[in-house]
Scaffold this motif. Structure first.
Motif, mmCIF file in Angstrom:
data_model
loop_
_atom_site.group_PDB
_atom_site.id
_atom_site.type_symbol
_atom_site.label_atom_id
_atom_site.label_comp_id
_atom_site.label_asym_id
_atom_site.label_seq_id
_atom_site.Cartn_x
_atom_site.Cartn_y
_atom_site.Cartn_z
ATOM 1 N N LYS A 57 0.844 -1.195 0.000
ATOM 2 C CA LYS A 57 0.000 0.000 0.000
ATOM 3 C C LYS A 57 0.881 1.247 0.000
ATOM 4 N N SER A 58 0.561 2.223 -0.845
ATOM 5 C CA SER A 58 1.320 3.473 -0.887
ATOM 6 C C SER A 58 1.007 4.329 0.334
ATOM 7 N N VAL A 59 2.049 4.895 0.940
ATOM 8 C CA VAL A 59 1.878 5.712 2.140
ATOM 9 C C VAL A 59 2.628 7.033 1.964
ATOM 10 N N SER A 76 2.950 15.941 2.723
ATOM 11 C CA SER A 76 3.977 14.907 2.629
ATOM 12 C C SER A 76 5.118 15.316 1.699
ATOM 13 N N PHE A 82 4.476 0.742 1.300
ATOM 14 C CA PHE A 82 4.779 0.527 2.712
ATOM 15 C C PHE A 82 5.891 -0.498 2.909
ATOM 16 N N ILE A 98 6.405 8.084 8.748
ATOM 17 C CA ILE A 98 4.973 8.007 8.465
ATOM 18 C C ILE A 98 4.254 8.623 9.650
ATOM 19 N N PHE A 101 -0.796 7.248 10.893
ATOM 20 C CA PHE A 101 -1.233 6.252 9.920
ATOM 21 C C PHE A 101 -2.300 5.359 10.545
ATOM 22 N N ILE A 103 -3.398 2.350 10.351
ATOM 23 C CA ILE A 103 -3.071 1.028 9.818
ATOM 24 C C ILE A 103 -4.217 0.048 10.019
#
Length: 293
Positions: A57-59, A76, A82, A98, A101, A103
């Protein structure tokens, strides 16, 4: 000279009565080393396990650079899958981190690995547990949380350096107007007192968190954090019982947060320079007046 830093009280475990009297009601920080001993997360939550759970997953990632006045706060610096980010922080120093987040939105099964410490206090915001990841050398700028929660901050997988200040010192810390964060031009770990004289003598507390340690940060406490190892933390948030504190939270979110964002976008660098100037003048006046009393 410089900051006057003392240690944070540290216990293995604590009773609800002791916690309420000496830390919650007194609004004093505390490290509870044994709070997570019954949590499955204490053993399960390794970097490799997190990679497996979250995958590619892109973070959004943040660095240590001063905020761009033309952009909203918490914009950002980069985006990365991730699992690649975890490989990065475990293999080399980096400023990238990060921030806040959720999660659990992507891996709700992780909620089964933690236990809200309801035996110590009520008011937990069960919908808002959040995680923070950082590489060694990454820094969280000096601030207090705008919505004024109490925070139970548990660290995993390494070490973290934390410096705390009571909110009464905010003017001496060069707090920016309409904001809950400080001027970013000084190094909290080693401030230049010749350039920022109001910092001299400011009283704070310092602690180095290790795997499994939980730091209780009372509502409104300023905090600065530096990851000493590539590692991660979980924050559990709880409302203060007082109505006045809840009202202050709503005010901060509606007025401080909203107004600051609007003014930044409208006036950009001009507004940034203006409020930095105000922060410096207020800090110098507070120092001259001997505040806080």
């Amino acid at each position: 000279m410089g900051f006057k830093l003392s240690g944070v009280d540290t216990v293995e475990n604590i009773s609800a009565a002791d916690f309420k009297k000496n830390y919650l009601d007194a609004r004093r920080p505390l490290v509870i080393k044994g709070l997570t001993k019954s949590w499955p997360a204490r053993e399960k939550w390794t970097a490799e396990y997190m990679k497996e759970i979250v995958g590619d997953k892109s973070v959004p990632l943040y660095d240590n650079s001063k905020a761009d006045p033309a952009k909203p706060i918490n914009t950002s610096a980069a985006v990365m899958p991730f699992n690649e980010y975890i490989d990065l922080i475990k293999s080399q120093p980096t400023e990238l981190r990060i921030f806040f987040f959720n999660i659990f939105k992507h891996a709700p099964q992780l909620l089964d690995d933690i236990v809200l410490p309801k035996e110590l206090m009520g008011g937990f915001i069960e919908s808002m547990p959040a995680m923070f990841f950082g590489g060694s050398n990454s820094v969280t700028f000096l601030h207090y949380d705008i919505d004024l929660p109490h925070i139970f901050h548990t660290h995993f997988g390494g070490r973290k350096h934390v410096i705390l200040f009571e909110n009464k010192w905010k003017e001496r810390l060069y707090c920016l107007p309409n904001a809950t964060y400080a001027l970013e031009d000084y190094d909290v770990a080693d401030p230049d007192i010749s350039k920022f004289p109001a910092l001299d003598g400011v009283e704070g507390q310092e602690v180095f968190l290790e795997h499994g340690d939980t730091l209780f940060m009372p509502t409104g406490y300023w905090h600065w954090m530096k990851y000493l190892d590539g590692s991660f933390s979980l924050s559990l948030r709880a409302w203060d019982a007082s109505l006045s504190r809840k009202a202050a939270s709503v005010y901060n979110l509606a007025v401080k947060g909203g107004l600051d964002s609007v003014l930044k976008m409208a006036f950009k660098e001009k507004y940034a320079k203006y409020r930095e100037g105000v922060a410096i003048k207020r800090a110098e006046k507070a120092l001259a007046d001997g505040l806080p009393l």
